[in-house]
Scaffold this motif. Structure first.
Motif, short mmCIF file in Angstrom:
data_model
loop_
_atom_site.label_atom_id
_atom_site.label_comp_id
_atom_site.label_asym_id
_atom_site.label_seq_id
_atom_site.Cartn_x
_atom_site.Cartn_y
_atom_site.Cartn_z
N GLY A 15 0.79 -1.22 0.00
CA GLY A 15 0.00 0.00 0.00
C GLY A 15 0.82 1.26 0.00
N LEU A 16 2.11 1.14 0.27
CA LEU A 16 3.03 2.29 0.32
C LEU A 16 3.92 2.30 -0.91
N MET A 17 4.56 1.17 -1.19
CA MET A 17 5.41 1.05 -2.38
C MET A 17 4.64 0.49 -3.58
N PHE A 18 3.69 -0.38 -3.28
CA PHE A 18 2.92 -1.06 -4.32
C PHE A 18 1.43 -0.97 -4.03
N ASN A 19 0.64 -1.20 -5.06
CA ASN A 19 -0.82 -1.24 -4.90
C ASN A 19 -1.28 -2.60 -4.38
N SER A 20 -0.42 -3.25 -3.61
CA SER A 20 -0.70 -4.61 -3.15
C SER A 20 -1.91 -4.69 -2.22
N GLU A 21 -2.29 -3.57 -1.59
CA GLU A 21 -3.50 -3.61 -0.77
C GLU A 21 -4.72 -3.88 -1.65
N ASP A 22 -4.69 -3.42 -2.90
CA ASP A 22 -5.78 -3.73 -3.83
C ASP A 22 -5.82 -5.24 -4.09
N ILE A 23 -4.64 -5.84 -4.22
CA ILE A 23 -4.57 -7.28 -4.46
C ILE A 23 -5.03 -8.03 -3.22
N TYR A 24 -4.65 -7.54 -2.04
CA TYR A 24 -5.09 -8.20 -0.81
C TYR A 24 -6.61 -8.13 -0.65
N THR A 25 -7.24 -7.09 -1.18
CA THR A 25 -8.70 -7.03 -1.17
C THR A 25 -9.27 -8.15 -2.03
N MET A 26 -8.64 -8.38 -3.19
CA MET A 26 -9.07 -9.47 -4.06
C MET A 26 -8.85 -10.82 -3.38
N VAL A 27 -7.71 -10.95 -2.70
CA VAL A 27 -7.40 -12.19 -1.99
C VAL A 27 -8.41 -12.43 -0.87
N GLY A 36 -18.21 -18.66 2.30
CA GLY A 36 -19.58 -18.16 2.38
C GLY A 36 -19.73 -16.86 3.12
N HIS A 37 -18.64 -16.07 3.20
CA HIS A 37 -18.69 -14.80 3.92
C HIS A 37 -18.19 -13.66 3.03
N GLU A 38 -18.39 -12.44 3.51
CA GLU A 38 -17.98 -11.24 2.78
C GLU A 38 -16.72 -10.65 3.42
N PHE A 39 -15.80 -10.22 2.57
CA PHE A 39 -14.61 -9.52 3.05
C PHE A 39 -14.95 -8.03 3.09
N THR A 40 -15.41 -7.57 4.23
CA THR A 40 -15.94 -6.22 4.35
C THR A 40 -14.81 -5.19 4.55
N PRO A 41 -15.08 -3.94 4.24
CA PRO A 41 -14.09 -2.89 4.51
C PRO A 41 -13.71 -2.83 5.99
N GLU A 42 -14.65 -3.14 6.87
CA GLU A 42 -14.37 -3.11 8.30
C GLU A 42 -13.39 -4.21 8.69
N LEU A 43 -13.55 -5.39 8.10
CA LEU A 43 -12.62 -6.48 8.37
C LEU A 43 -11.24 -6.15 7.84
N LYS A 44 -11.17 -5.62 6.62
CA LYS A 44 -9.87 -5.26 6.07
C LYS A 44 -9.18 -4.20 6.93
N ARG A 45 -9.94 -3.22 7.40
CA ARG A 45 -9.37 -2.16 8.24
C ARG A 45 -8.79 -2.76 9.53
N ALA A 46 -9.48 -3.75 10.08
CA ALA A 46 -9.01 -4.38 11.32
C ALA A 46 -7.73 -5.18 11.11
N MET A 47 -7.49 -5.64 9.87
CA MET A 47 -6.33 -6.48 9.57
C MET A 47 -5.12 -5.69 9.11
N MET A 48 -5.33 -4.49 8.58
CA MET A 48 -4.26 -3.75 7.92
C MET A 48 -3.06 -3.47 8.82
N GLY A 49 -1.87 -3.80 8.32
CA GLY A 49 -0.64 -3.51 9.03
C GLY A 49 -0.25 -4.54 10.07
N LEU A 50 -1.13 -5.53 10.32
CA LEU A 50 -0.82 -6.55 11.31
C LEU A 50 0.09 -7.63 10.71
#
Length: 228
Positions: A15-27, A36-50
């Motif tokens: 997300g800093l050097m590369f647009n890899s956060e976009d790819i992680y959203t796809m992943v 059977g679940h949704e990868f929500t923006p809230e879940l991604k926000r909770a995971m970012m940088g960990l």
């Protein structure tokens, strides 16, 4: 404590050097879709940088899944690797900033929460590995971001004190780690992190091409850097 003039620069990667956060959203979308679940923006926000273990444990806890975090990590890595070649790109201003730092002979390194396999896959695609003194990954530390260990380790590897570093980060957790280490912390929010709390940062910029970043570093900026 007054911050000193930065003697070296340490980059976060995703997300800093590369647009890899976009790819992680796809992943994440694929991983959760298989269950059977949704990868929500809230879940991604909770995971970012960990670090990986905590990130996957967060995903598992979010939906009370039965998965093992290591197995889920391997599944995630396989999905990511299949997407990198067609979807990965450098973030605007990165290559020009690297050129400027090299012209100034300013040491630079990478400190990422990613695993080494994925970090090297991203860096190798653009032939960037050799342009950094070293790359620290999740495997090199005990405590992941927001703990300051990775930036304290980077400073030691560079033979410097943490307050001699300028750290570039795009997430709340990453900025917390850099600030806790005592580095000059520069937040570079992306589309995925504009709503993060960056109050601990010394400076918040609009991108790696921002004049304010070049001014803090005291390096000359190429007039065409916005195109890089």
């Amino acid at each position: 404590m007054e911050k000193s003039v930065p003697r070296a620069v340490v980059f976060d990667m995703d997300g800093l050097m590369f647009n890899s956060e976009d790819i992680y959203t796809m992943v994440g979308t694929e991983l959760m879709g298989r269950r059977g679940h949704e990868f929500t923006p809230e879940l991604k926000r909770a995971m970012m940088g960990l670090p990986p273990q905590r990130a996957f444990e967060t995903m598992i806890e979010w939906y009370d899944l039965d998965d093992d975090w290591e197995a889920m990590g391997e599944e995630s890595n396989a999905i990511f690797a299949a997407l990198v070649e067609d979807h990965l790109d450098t973030m605007p201003g990165l290559l020009a900033l690297l050129d400027a730092l090299e012209a100034d002979k300013r040491p630079k390194a990478i400190a990422t929460s990613s695993v080494r396999e994925l970090a090297e896959a991203c860096l190798s695609q653009f032939d960037l590995l050799s342009r950094f003194s070293f790359v620290l990954t999740a495997e090199d530390i005990t405590h992941g971001k927001p703990h300051p260990e990775i930036y304290l380790t980077a400073a030691a590897r560079l033979g410097l004190m943490a307050h001699d570093l300028l750290v570039l980060e795009d997430s709340h957790n990453g900025c917390c780690a850099a600030a806790a280490a005592g580095a000059f912390t520069v937040a570079v929010p992306g589309d995925h992190s504009r709503d993060h709390d960056f109050s601990m940062a010394d400076l918040v910029v609009d991108g790696l091409h921002d004049d304010r970043l070049y001014a803090v570093l005291g390096i000359a900026a190429d007039a065409n850097r916005n195109e890089c």
